[in-house]
Scaffold this active site. Sequence first.
Site, mmCIF file in Angstrom:
data_model
loop_
_atom_site.group_PDB
_atom_site.id
_atom_site.type_symbol
_atom_site.label_atom_id
_atom_site.label_comp_id
_atom_site.label_asym_id
_atom_site.label_seq_id
_atom_site.Cartn_x
_atom_site.Cartn_y
_atom_site.Cartn_z
ATOM 1 C CE LYS A 14 -2.215 -1.042 3.806
ATOM 2 N NZ LYS A 14 -1.672 -2.342 4.264
ATOM 3 N NE ARG A 89 -4.413 -1.332 9.331
ATOM 4 C CZ ARG A 89 -3.356 -0.776 8.709
ATOM 5 N NH1 ARG A 89 -3.380 0.446 8.293
ATOM 6 N NH2 ARG A 89 -2.269 -1.494 8.513
ATOM 7 N NE ARG A 128 7.926 -1.954 6.360
ATOM 8 C CZ ARG A 128 6.652 -1.632 6.149
ATOM 9 N NH1 ARG A 128 6.328 -0.876 5.120
ATOM 10 N NH2 ARG A 128 5.714 -2.069 6.946
ATOM 11 N NE ARG A 134 6.452 0.275 10.301
ATOM 12 C CZ ARG A 134 5.444 0.191 9.445
ATOM 13 N NH1 ARG A 134 5.510 0.796 8.283
ATOM 14 N NH2 ARG A 134 4.357 -0.490 9.748
ATOM 15 N NE ARG A 146 2.165 -4.707 11.153
ATOM 16 C CZ ARG A 146 3.240 -4.356 10.448
ATOM 17 N NH1 ARG A 146 4.434 -4.760 10.832
ATOM 18 N NH2 ARG A 146 3.115 -3.614 9.382
HETATM 19 P P1 B4P Z 1 4.169 -1.837 2.160
HETATM 20 O O1 B4P Z 1 3.456 -3.065 1.748
HETATM 21 O O2 B4P Z 1 4.186 -0.687 1.244
HETATM 22 O O3 B4P Z 1 3.586 -1.543 3.555
HETATM 23 P P2 B4P Z 1 2.060 -1.252 3.933
HETATM 24 O O4 B4P Z 1 1.094 -2.206 3.317
HETATM 25 O O5 B4P Z 1 1.821 0.189 3.657
HETATM 26 O O6 B4P Z 1 2.238 -1.541 5.429
HETATM 27 P P3 B4P Z 1 1.549 -1.566 6.833
HETATM 28 O O7 B4P Z 1 0.196 -2.148 6.778
HETATM 29 O O8 B4P Z 1 2.586 -2.240 7.651
HETATM 30 O O9 B4P Z 1 1.532 -0.134 7.392
HETATM 31 P P4 B4P Z 1 0.625 0.905 8.096
HETATM 32 O O10 B4P Z 1 1.574 2.014 8.202
HETATM 33 O O11 B4P Z 1 -0.640 1.145 7.348
HETATM 34 O O12 B4P Z 1 5.645 -2.252 2.408
HETATM 35 C C1 B4P Z 1 6.056 -3.482 2.966
HETATM 36 C C2 B4P Z 1 7.397 -3.902 2.410
HETATM 37 O O13 B4P Z 1 7.191 -4.623 1.196
HETATM 38 C C3 B4P Z 1 8.338 -2.751 2.056
HETATM 39 O O14 B4P Z 1 9.611 -3.053 2.522
HETATM 40 C C4 B4P Z 1 8.334 -2.715 0.536
HETATM 41 O O15 B4P Z 1 9.558 -2.297 -0.010
HETATM 42 C C5 B4P Z 1 8.052 -4.156 0.169
HETATM 43 N N1 B4P Z 1 7.353 -4.308 -1.093
HETATM 44 C C6 B4P Z 1 6.328 -3.535 -1.551
HETATM 45 N N2 B4P Z 1 5.932 -3.965 -2.773
HETATM 46 C C7 B4P Z 1 6.713 -5.047 -3.074
HETATM 47 C C8 B4P Z 1 6.784 -5.938 -4.197
HETATM 48 N N3 B4P Z 1 5.977 -5.819 -5.253
HETATM 49 N N4 B4P Z 1 7.676 -6.956 -4.161
HETATM 50 C C9 B4P Z 1 8.507 -7.084 -3.097
HETATM 51 N N5 B4P Z 1 8.504 -6.279 -2.021
HETATM 52 C C10 B4P Z 1 7.626 -5.261 -2.000
HETATM 53 O O16 B4P Z 1 0.202 0.327 9.539
HETATM 54 C C11 B4P Z 1 1.091 0.181 10.641
HETATM 55 C C12 B4P Z 1 0.330 0.094 11.952
HETATM 56 O O17 B4P Z 1 -0.339 1.362 12.230
HETATM 57 C C13 B4P Z 1 -0.822 -0.921 12.046
HETATM 58 O O18 B4P Z 1 -0.364 -2.223 12.381
HETATM 59 C C14 B4P Z 1 -1.722 -0.283 13.159
HETATM 60 O O19 B4P Z 1 -1.220 -0.562 14.439
HETATM 61 C C15 B4P Z 1 -1.586 1.186 12.909
HETATM 62 N N6 B4P Z 1 -2.676 1.722 12.055
HETATM 63 C C16 B4P Z 1 -2.504 2.295 10.825
HETATM 64 N N7 B4P Z 1 -3.693 2.674 10.309
HETATM 65 C C17 B4P Z 1 -4.656 2.316 11.214
HETATM 66 C C18 B4P Z 1 -6.073 2.420 11.238
HETATM 67 N N8 B4P Z 1 -6.748 2.938 10.213
HETATM 68 N N9 B4P Z 1 -6.737 1.931 12.325
HETATM 69 C C19 B4P Z 1 -6.076 1.411 13.361
HETATM 70 N N10 B4P Z 1 -4.726 1.266 13.399
HETATM 71 C C20 B4P Z 1 -4.007 1.735 12.330
#
Ligand code: B4P
Length: 194
Positions: A14, A89, A128, A134, A146
């Site tokens: 994302k 979420r 990551r 993190r 998670r």
């Molecule tokens: P991404 O995949 O980009 O990470 P994300 O989905 O945005 O992550 P996440 O769900 O952890 O984060 P959020 O901040 O929303 O990246 C992951 C890795 O994969 C990276 O290293 C990237 O380089 C790699 N990657 C990406 N694409 C790739 C590909 N095609 N091939 C290989 N590798 C690839 O949430 C974090 C925390 O915040 C939650 O657990 C929760 O505690 C809180 N939170 C956030 N929003 C919330 C909400 N609305 N309600 C309640 N809690 C919330």
Amino acid sequence: MFNLILFGPPGSGKGTQSEKLIAKYNLKHLSTGDLLRSEIAKKTTLGLEAKKFMDKGQLVPDEVVIGMISTALDQNPDAAGFLFDGFPRTSKQAEALDNLLKLKNLSINVMLALDVTEEELVKRLLKRGETSGRPDDNNDQVIRTRIHEYHKKTSPVADHYKKSNKVVLVKGEGSVDNIFNSLAKEIDVRLVKV
Ligand code: B4P
């Protein structure tokens, strides 16, 4: 105005894809994860409270994130559209978002849902975690929590938008560019109708 939800489990890409999409479509990026991490970095009361949940891999309480999104919407009255990343979420957050948008005569145009296997998610997040600093990325158990939270509380959000035919599943494995092209294709067909 074009409003998009980028949906998917933790590590599905994302954040990665959001960066590219906002550049191409000039959308305002609203990532609740980024907003919360910024509050933590500033050591605000909200941030310190949120950290307790995030470090354990749990979702932060609905009221906190809904309030943050409400403020962000009010702060960007001239945006060409919003990209919601990591929000909503929970079903409660989805209802709140619909209501907040309705007050501004807006709605969600599409939810693009990234589909990635659990094995790949864990692999990406642990990788990551080696460099991100993190605390929620470098522990296998926290990552599993998670993903569990996602299945229990977040996946019903897709059902909410399926009722209005707004959900499109996109393969989230492969190269970042190929996934981006698939997402852009789905946006482009919808943009011509707006
Ligand atoms: P991404 O995949 O980009 O990470 P994300 O989905 O945005 O992550 P996440 O769900 O952890 O984060 P959020 O901040 O929303 O990246 C992951 C890795 O994969 C990276 O290293 C990237 O380089 C790699 N990657 C990406 N694409 C790739 C590909 N095609 N091939 C290989 N590798 C690839 O949430 C974090 C925390 O915040 C939650 O657990 C929760 O505690 C809180 N939170 C956030 N929003 C919330 C909400 N609305 N309600 C309640 N809690 C919330």
